[in-house]
Design a protein around this motif. Structure first.
Motif, PDB file in Angstrom:
ATOM      1  N   LYS A 193       0.810  -1.281   0.066  1.00 12.94           N
ATOM      2  CA  LYS A 193       0.086   0.024   0.154  1.00 12.94           C
ATOM      3  C   LYS A 193       0.827   1.411   0.117  1.00 12.94           C
ATOM      4  O   LYS A 193       2.101   1.339   0.506  1.00 12.94           O
ATOM      5  CB  LYS A 193      -0.792  -0.045   1.310  1.00 12.94           C
ATOM      6  CG  LYS A 193      -2.059  -1.007   1.124  1.00 12.94           C
ATOM      7  CD  LYS A 193      -2.821  -1.001   2.555  1.00 12.94           C
ATOM      8  CE  LYS A 193      -4.034  -2.139   2.357  1.00 12.94           C
ATOM      9  NZ  LYS A 193      -4.855  -1.792   3.655  1.00 12.94           N
ATOM     10  N   SER A 194       0.308   2.432  -0.546  1.00  6.56           N
ATOM     11  CA  SER A 194       1.049   3.549  -0.552  1.00  6.56           C
ATOM     12  C   SER A 194       1.256   4.127   0.873  1.00  6.56           C
ATOM     13  O   SER A 194       0.541   4.023   1.691  1.00  6.56           O
ATOM     14  CB  SER A 194       0.273   4.712  -1.148  1.00  6.56           C
ATOM     15  OG  SER A 194       0.879   5.692  -1.532  1.00  6.56           O
ATOM     16  N   VAL A 224       2.963  -0.726  -6.090  1.00  2.13           N
ATOM     17  CA  VAL A 224       2.326   0.187  -4.921  1.00  2.13           C
ATOM     18  C   VAL A 224       1.324   0.473  -5.378  1.00  2.13           C
ATOM     19  O   VAL A 224       0.888   1.030  -6.342  1.00  2.13           O
ATOM     20  CB  VAL A 224       3.433   1.231  -4.659  1.00  2.13           C
ATOM     21  CG1 VAL A 224       3.211   2.168  -3.648  1.00  2.13           C
ATOM     22  CG2 VAL A 224       4.738   0.819  -4.587  1.00  2.13           C
ATOM     23  N   SER A 276       8.348   4.787   2.366  1.00  2.00           N
ATOM     24  CA  SER A 276       7.154   5.543   2.023  1.00  2.00           C
ATOM     25  C   SER A 276       6.757   5.456   0.710  1.00  2.00           C
ATOM     26  O   SER A 276       6.914   6.356  -0.008  1.00  2.00           O
ATOM     27  CB  SER A 276       7.337   6.991   2.214  1.00  2.00           C
ATOM     28  OG  SER A 276       5.889   7.724   2.363  1.00  2.00           O
ATOM     29  N   HIS A 286       5.363   4.912  -3.060  1.00  2.00           N
ATOM     30  CA  HIS A 286       4.143   5.431  -3.754  1.00  2.00           C
ATOM     31  C   HIS A 286       3.883   4.942  -5.129  1.00  2.00           C
ATOM     32  O   HIS A 286       4.926   4.243  -5.541  1.00  2.00           O
ATOM     33  CB  HIS A 286       4.264   7.093  -3.937  1.00  2.00           C
ATOM     34  CG  HIS A 286       4.177   7.947  -2.638  1.00  2.00           C
ATOM     35  ND1 HIS A 286       2.987   8.141  -1.887  1.00  2.00           N
ATOM     36  CD2 HIS A 286       5.157   8.354  -1.875  1.00  2.00           C
ATOM     37  CE1 HIS A 286       3.216   8.516  -1.080  1.00  2.00           C
ATOM     38  NE2 HIS A 286       4.638   9.054  -0.811  1.00  2.00           N
ATOM     39  N   PRO A 287       2.798   5.035  -5.620  1.00  2.00           N
ATOM     40  CA  PRO A 287       2.654   4.269  -6.882  1.00  2.00           C
ATOM     41  C   PRO A 287       3.730   4.593  -8.061  1.00  2.00           C
ATOM     42  O   PRO A 287       4.154   3.741  -8.732  1.00  2.00           O
ATOM     43  CB  PRO A 287       1.485   4.798  -7.533  1.00  2.00           C
ATOM     44  CG  PRO A 287       0.505   5.224  -6.270  1.00  2.00           C
ATOM     45  CD  PRO A 287       1.495   5.617  -5.230  1.00  2.00           C
ATOM     46  N   ASP A 313       6.771   4.637  -7.776  1.00  2.00           N
ATOM     47  CA  ASP A 313       7.920   3.691  -7.303  1.00  2.00           C
ATOM     48  C   ASP A 313       7.958   2.351  -7.879  1.00  2.00           C
ATOM     49  O   ASP A 313       8.697   1.349  -7.782  1.00  2.00           O
ATOM     50  CB  ASP A 313       8.181   3.875  -5.768  1.00  2.00           C
ATOM     51  CG  ASP A 313       8.401   5.120  -5.150  1.00  2.00           C
ATOM     52  OD1 ASP A 313       7.911   5.374  -4.141  1.00  2.00           O
ATOM     53  OD2 ASP A 313       8.905   6.012  -5.717  1.00  2.00           O
ATOM     54  N   SER A 314       6.371   1.992  -8.475  1.00  6.50           N
ATOM     55  CA  SER A 314       6.434   0.832  -8.900  1.00  6.50           C
ATOM     56  C   SER A 314       7.383   0.477 -10.037  1.00  6.50           C
ATOM     57  O   SER A 314       7.348   1.532 -10.893  1.00  6.50           O
ATOM     58  CB  SER A 314       5.140   0.707  -9.300  1.00  6.50           C
ATOM     59  OG  SER A 314       3.994   0.911  -8.472  1.00  6.50           O
TER      60      SER A 314
END
Lengths: 117, 114
Positions: free
Chosen positions: A14-15, A116, A83, A85-86, A88-89
């Protein structure tokens, strides 16, 4: 040839959470390991160079506080995405250098696909 | 600085066709040269390497010869198979001002059709 493992191979989180990826050289000692990021259908982007017992060297544009790298031993380096975040996918790949001179070779782990949500 | 240039593709061939993927480099000193292969969804695997001029690296039917005079390390295979479909990366290892430097080309995607 030399073998490098990565764990996990795939992770969904999850984010806002943090994710740790391990990279191990199984049959040789690696004073230097590398972390790469690969976007779909793109080449490798070097993120950082990890030297055993010292701080990692980050490439320009890579946030060191976001991508924490620890090279605690000659066979283990870890990358922690803090932390997440999308954006970072991505597919994260580590490699370990065998040898010290001009004939050294990098051996790659199988990669970790981070998603993410 | 050190750099690697390779044809980006995609390259599409029929099974049993002859393959050439060009790779040229710029480097200080005397680099080692490598070809890595990445199959779909996997990490990179070392395919072959050459550490000095005129050396020929070979593996799984693939070959590449270190040509210092043309600064090239072209990858060849006489008869490709569907299972060779992958992305191929040319790379070099050479000293630079900051120590040993490993540089990758952009990768060439190969699709082999049955």
């Amino acid at each position: 040839g030399a073998v490098v493992s990565q764990h996990p191979s795939r992770v969904i989180c999850k984010s806002g959470t943090s994710v740790k990826i391990e990279c191990r050289s199984l049959d040789f000692q690696a004073t230097t390991m590398f972390w790469y990021r690969q976007f779909p259908k793109k080449s490798l982007m070097l993120m950082a160079t990890s030297n055993e017992g010292s701080k990692a060297t980050y490439e320009q544009g890579v946030e060191k506080d976001k991508f924490l790298i620890n090279h605690a031993s000659l066979t283990l380096s870890t990358l922690t995405v803090t932390s997440a975040h999308p954006e970072d996918s991505s597919f994260y790949i580590c490699s370990a250098r065998e040898g010290e001179g001009v004939t050294d070779t990098q051996y790659f782990g199988p990669g970790t696909r981070l998603t993410v949500l | 600085g050190n750099s690697v240039t390779q044809m980006e593709g995609p390259v599409t061939l029929s099974e049993e066709a002859f393959l050439t993927i060009n790779c040229t480099y710029t480097a200080t000193g005397y680099p080692s040269l490598f070809w890595y292969v990445q199959y779909p969804g996997e990490g990179l695997q070392l395919l072959l390497k050459a550490t000095k001029a005129d050396d020929k690296g070979s593996n799984k039917g693939f070959e590449a010869t270190y040509r210092k005079e043309t600064t090239s390390f072209h990858l060849e295979k006489g008869s490709v198979q569907v299972s060779d479909s992958a992305v191929y990366f040319c790379a070099l290892s050479a000293p630079d001002n900051y120590g040993q430097n490993f540089v990758f080309g952009p990768g060439t995607r190969l699709s082999v059709l049955p």
